[in-house]
Motif scaffolding. Sequence first.
Motif, short mmCIF file in Angstrom:
data_model
loop_
_atom_site.label_atom_id
_atom_site.label_comp_id
_atom_site.label_asym_id
_atom_site.label_seq_id
_atom_site.Cartn_x
_atom_site.Cartn_y
_atom_site.Cartn_z
N UNK A 76 0.84 -1.21 0.00
CA UNK A 76 0.00 0.00 0.00
C UNK A 76 0.87 1.25 0.00
N UNK A 77 1.92 1.25 0.82
CA UNK A 77 2.83 2.40 0.84
C UNK A 77 3.51 2.58 -0.51
N UNK A 78 3.96 1.50 -1.11
CA UNK A 78 4.62 1.59 -2.42
C UNK A 78 3.67 2.14 -3.48
N UNK A 79 2.41 1.75 -3.43
CA UNK A 79 1.42 2.31 -4.38
C UNK A 79 1.27 3.80 -4.16
N UNK A 80 1.22 4.21 -2.89
CA UNK A 80 1.10 5.64 -2.56
C UNK A 80 2.29 6.42 -3.13
N UNK A 81 3.49 5.98 -2.82
CA UNK A 81 4.64 6.77 -3.24
C UNK A 81 4.89 6.69 -4.74
N UNK A 82 4.55 5.59 -5.39
CA UNK A 82 4.70 5.52 -6.85
C UNK A 82 3.75 6.50 -7.53
N UNK A 83 2.57 6.66 -6.95
CA UNK A 83 1.61 7.61 -7.51
C UNK A 83 2.06 9.06 -7.30
N UNK A 84 2.66 9.35 -6.16
CA UNK A 84 3.06 10.72 -5.83
C UNK A 84 4.45 11.09 -6.33
N UNK A 85 5.34 10.12 -6.46
CA UNK A 85 6.73 10.41 -6.77
C UNK A 85 7.20 9.60 -7.97
N UNK A 86 6.58 9.84 -9.09
CA UNK A 86 6.92 9.12 -10.31
C UNK A 86 8.36 9.44 -10.71
N UNK A 87 9.15 8.40 -10.92
CA UNK A 87 10.55 8.53 -11.36
C UNK A 87 11.41 9.38 -10.44
N UNK A 88 11.06 9.48 -9.19
CA UNK A 88 11.87 10.23 -8.24
C UNK A 88 12.39 9.27 -7.18
N UNK A 89 13.34 9.75 -6.42
CA UNK A 89 13.88 8.94 -5.32
C UNK A 89 12.74 8.58 -4.37
N UNK A 90 12.66 7.36 -4.05
CA UNK A 90 11.60 6.90 -3.15
C UNK A 90 12.20 6.66 -1.77
N UNK A 91 11.60 7.30 -0.78
CA UNK A 91 12.08 7.24 0.60
C UNK A 91 11.15 6.35 1.43
N UNK A 92 11.56 6.08 2.66
CA UNK A 92 10.72 5.32 3.58
C UNK A 92 9.74 6.21 4.33
N UNK A 93 9.98 7.53 4.29
CA UNK A 93 9.03 8.48 4.87
C UNK A 93 9.20 9.81 4.16
N UNK A 94 8.14 10.64 4.24
CA UNK A 94 8.13 11.93 3.57
C UNK A 94 7.71 13.00 4.58
N UNK A 95 8.41 14.13 4.58
CA UNK A 95 8.13 15.16 5.58
C UNK A 95 6.76 15.80 5.38
N UNK A 96 6.14 16.11 6.53
CA UNK A 96 4.81 16.70 6.53
C UNK A 96 4.69 17.68 7.69
N UNK A 97 3.68 18.49 7.61
CA UNK A 97 3.29 19.38 8.71
C UNK A 97 1.90 18.93 9.13
N UNK A 98 1.73 18.67 10.40
CA UNK A 98 0.43 18.26 10.92
C UNK A 98 -0.32 19.48 11.43
N UNK A 99 -1.54 19.61 10.98
CA UNK A 99 -2.45 20.58 11.59
C UNK A 99 -3.01 19.87 12.82
#
Length: 177
Positions: A76-99
Amino acid sequence: MADYEIRKLGLDDAITEFDCGDDYLNDFIINDAPLYRRALLAMTYVLENKDSGKIVAYFSVANDRISIKDFPTSTDFNCFRKHKFVNEKRLRSYPAIKICRLGIDKTIQGQQIGTFLIDFVGTMFVTDNKSGCRFLTVDAYSQAIPFYLKNDFAFLSSEDDGQRTRLMYFDLSDIDG
């Protein structure tokens, strides 16, 4: 919005009254926001009426991430990051800001103030992103889910479906900065 200004809540600011209809959110802005700031856990911003000085809304933000642990399976995580980061370095986590918290005084609810503040947060991190973050996240109360969906947030997974809160995200790359 010309009658209001957004400012960072000061360490010595004393908020003595605020009522958004949620005791937990009211208590946070009245009692806990300066403590979270001193402990470097969250930063709170207020929407203040320029003439009266009344705080009519607030939001708190803190660092977060979207990681493999947020998904039921690594697939599921791999599907998420492949959709968001096409042809880019794929990390184990991505920075975010929580509201972490968002409260609107009951007297001005329904006037698009929440949407204005969500847009403000997104723009703030796209135009002045000092450390890099890709996503906004929120643990949305079940009754607030329609608001976040209307503001283009999506569910991170279905694992928390039916729970009191749901983890949702917004991709900051969707904002023109």
